[in-house]
Design an enzyme around this catalytic site. Structure first.
Site, PDB file in Angstrom:
ATOM      1  N   GLU A  59     -10.118  -1.417   5.910  1.00 47.86           N
ATOM      2  CA  GLU A  59      -8.784  -1.514   6.812  1.00 47.86           C
ATOM      3  C   GLU A  59      -9.102  -1.256   8.162  1.00 47.86           C
ATOM      4  O   GLU A  59      -8.550  -1.968   8.768  1.00 47.86           O
ATOM      5  CB  GLU A  59      -7.747  -0.427   6.282  1.00 47.86           C
ATOM      6  CG  GLU A  59      -6.302  -0.394   6.893  1.00 47.86           C
ATOM      7  CD  GLU A  59      -5.514   0.601   6.539  1.00 47.86           C
ATOM      8  OE1 GLU A  59      -4.294   0.324   6.823  1.00 47.86           O
ATOM      9  OE2 GLU A  59      -5.812   1.422   5.946  1.00 47.86           O
TER      10      GLU A  59
ATOM     11  N   GLN B  12       0.936  -1.185   0.150  1.00 50.34           N
ATOM     12  CA  GLN B  12       0.096   0.014   0.127  1.00 50.34           C
ATOM     13  C   GLN B  12       0.759   1.470   0.028  1.00 50.34           C
ATOM     14  O   GLN B  12       1.756   1.326   0.822  1.00 50.34           O
ATOM     15  CB  GLN B  12      -0.949   0.041   1.199  1.00 50.34           C
ATOM     16  CG  GLN B  12      -1.714   1.390   1.284  1.00 50.34           C
ATOM     17  CD  GLN B  12      -2.764   1.192   2.742  1.00 50.34           C
ATOM     18  OE1 GLN B  12      -2.423   0.351   3.678  1.00 50.34           O
ATOM     19  NE2 GLN B  12      -3.753   1.816   2.646  1.00 50.34           N
TER      20      GLN B  12
ATOM     21  N   ASN C  78      -5.864   7.365  16.142  1.00 53.07           N
ATOM     22  CA  ASN C  78      -7.093   7.183  17.003  1.00 53.07           C
ATOM     23  C   ASN C  78      -7.716   8.533  17.158  1.00 53.07           C
ATOM     24  O   ASN C  78      -8.738   8.622  17.549  1.00 53.07           O
ATOM     25  CB  ASN C  78      -6.944   6.655  18.202  1.00 53.07           C
ATOM     26  CG  ASN C  78      -6.772   5.136  18.072  1.00 53.07           C
ATOM     27  OD1 ASN C  78      -6.840   4.464  17.131  1.00 53.07           O
ATOM     28  ND2 ASN C  78      -6.817   4.273  19.375  1.00 53.07           N
TER      29      ASN C  78
END
Length: 395
Positions: free
Chosen positions: A244, A126, A381
């Site tokens: 993902e 990726q 996060n």
């Protein structure tokens, strides 16, 4: 909403358990259990076993070579694989690019690339993050400029997981620098053997080589390697990231980690009794287990919703946040339970070492340190909390 498994789901779970008991090689499950670094050959061997059974591309529809499972069946499969210590399926071709090509790719791209992903001909990585564009991915600088029937790519990608093994990389590139950031990005497939590509290893804190930097210098790529429309790659990027982030939550892996912590705490003696009987430590295990059970229910709710709507929504950000926090807590508990025996050292844990602990724990410190990354990659996060605030709470 009834979150209990149906009779059909329970029968499917039994089928998966029987398959794993018969076909998961002991040497592979032992390698996973020990926490050591898996070789490319080991991962390819497991992929081949699953592909023979038709269970490799778990989220692909049948017409493209997948099993056509429901989200609940996929969840059961992943949960049972974790329970049996099967390797995690390498996601880049199967769980990321595959769904992208199925939804956005041309017929020619689907016919060429999808079978090669399934049979292991092509190993993908990726190309998203850059030194100045991680969680703020839309600020990426890697340029793809058109020159006749080719793209000429210049720039740098970083944190490219398993890029040292990859044959191909799917990249987000800036194809129009004069529009707002999200509007000028395209999704392009690049052969890693193309002249002008350099891969440099990045050593992680525990000493492993899992991620890389990838440099592009005047790399020429056919125009036909563009997926979807030019300058519409941000839509594809967001679609891919929802898949993902669902995987990063890792419910099955946290269930596995919980059982490992309990096993260590039963064997580790503190003050003349097992650590699991210590009230403070037992309370931390209990809180982690409560959080995990709540996340399992949330995950099932989202799976049933995805089953009705056909794709995961912004709620995947919640799973990503909570899943990574819980898994990090469990890894921390295991490290604390082992004490000095958690420190990294060569060889197997035994009484011949200066430090020793329960079997299959010699890689515990490495797993703890490596796992710190999970709350950062796939969109940190903090970024996920912003997504929840805007898309779900509308604040």
């Amino acid at each position: 909403m009834d979150l209990r498994y149906s009779k059909e789901d329970l029968a499917f779970r039994d089928e998966v358990r029987a398959f794993l008991a018969e076909h998961l090689p002991e040497e592979i499950s032992s390698a996973v259990r020990s926490g050591g670094e898996l070789t490319k050959a080991t991962m390819e061997d497991w992929h081949a076993i699953l592909n023979t059974r038709g269970w490799l591309a778990t989220i692909w529809p049948k017409e493209f070579g997948g099993p056509g499972w429901s989200p609940v069946q996929k969840h059961i499969f992943e949960e049972e694989c974790c329970r049996a210590y099967a390797p995690r399926i390498v996601p880049f071709g199967l769980n990321m690019l595959g769904p992208v090509l199925i939804k956005f790719g041309s017929k020619e791209q689907q016919d060429h690339y999808l079978p090669r992903i399934l049979d292991g001909t092509d190993w993908w990585c990726q190309g998203y993050s850059e030194p100045g564009a991680g969680s703020d991915l839309a600020s990426l600088k890697t340029r793809a400029e058109r020159d006749g029937d080719e793209w000429v790519i210049n720039g740098q990608k970083t944190w490219t997981t398993l890029g040292q093994h990859a044959d191909w990389i799917f990249c987000l590139c800036r194809t129009d620098p004069d529009v707002k950031q999200q509007a000028g990005i395209s999704f392009i497939l690049v052969d890693m053997a193309t002249p002008g590509i350099e891969v440099r290893p990045i050593k992680l804190i525990e000493g492993g080589h899992e991620v890389n930097e990838v440099f592009f210098t005047d790399v020429r790529v056919p125009i036909g390697n563009l997926v979807g429309e030019e300058n519409k790659g941000w839509t594809i990027a967001k679609f891919l990231l929802t898949h993902e982030r669902t995987g990063i939550a890792g419910v099955g892996f946290s269930m596995q980690a919980l059982e490992e912590v309990k096993a260590i705490a039963r064997k580790t003696m503190r003050g003349g009794k097992p650590l699991i009987e210590d009230p403070l430590f037992a309370a931390r295990i209990a809180q982690a287990e409560i959080d995990l059970e709540a996340m399992k229910i949330t995950n099932l709710r989202m799976l049933f919703k995805a089953q009705e709507q056909g794709a995961p929504g912004p709620e995947t950000s919640l799973l990503k946040i909570k899943g990574t926090v819980i898994n990090q807590e469990l890894k921390d508990l295991a490290r604390r339970a082992l004490g000095p025996a958690a420190a990294p050292f060569p060889g197997h844990v035994s009484e011949g070492n200066l430090m020793f602990g329960p079997a299959d724990t010699e890689h515990n410190a490495g797993r703890y340190f490596n796992n710190r990354k999970t709350s950062i990659f796939g969109g940190s996060n903090e970024i996920q909390r912003n997504i929840v605030t805007k898309t779900m709470l509308e604040l």
